[in-house]
Design an enzyme around this catalytic site. Sequence first.
Site: not given
Length: 209
Positions: A147, A71, A138, A168
Amino acid sequence: MERPRLLILGAGGHGRAVLELLRDAGFPPPLGVLDDGPASPGLPGVPHLGPLSRMAALRAEGAAAAHVALGHNATRRRLGEALLALGYALPALRHPSAIVAGSATLGAGSVAMPRSVAGAAARLGAHSILNTGAILEHDAVTGPGCHIAPGAVLGGGVRLGAEVLVGILAGIKPGTAVGDGATIALGAAVVGDVPAGATVSGVPAREKA
């Protein structure tokens, strides 16, 4: 196209998630897993082949393809680039439920997790994670080692530098630029450019002092 048996680097939570992706996507069982944790239990059903330092020896023994399932952005990128230098193939991984536009590209060693979306002409950089339910709209582009955490949304034309962490459920306004090594906190609403190395949080997002 025949899918390779992968050497996995990392036996933590992200490693377990990648293992599930490989099974769902029809990859053969991994060749094995490397992990530096002295008490690491490895990955379920996968041979534990020792510490990360063994990747060169295993390449010499015939291992041909790998994936870094760690991670930490800088570490994942560093190890991915080391694997490429050793001659490993680093295929981009894509869960069957991920939606990747025909004009989108996934860089070497990157992964698109379940229900993630890469829109038209989007480019996910090498060694990057588009995590569960995240959206790269797009023309959005990420540098290497990024990440994009679960549920985060990058609007059209967003540009991320290298090793950016988008937390998140964070959202980034279309056309925004985020510099190398920046961190976007959980749930942040980014409405303006973010300088390299900065950490921003809140709604609207502001840089921490």
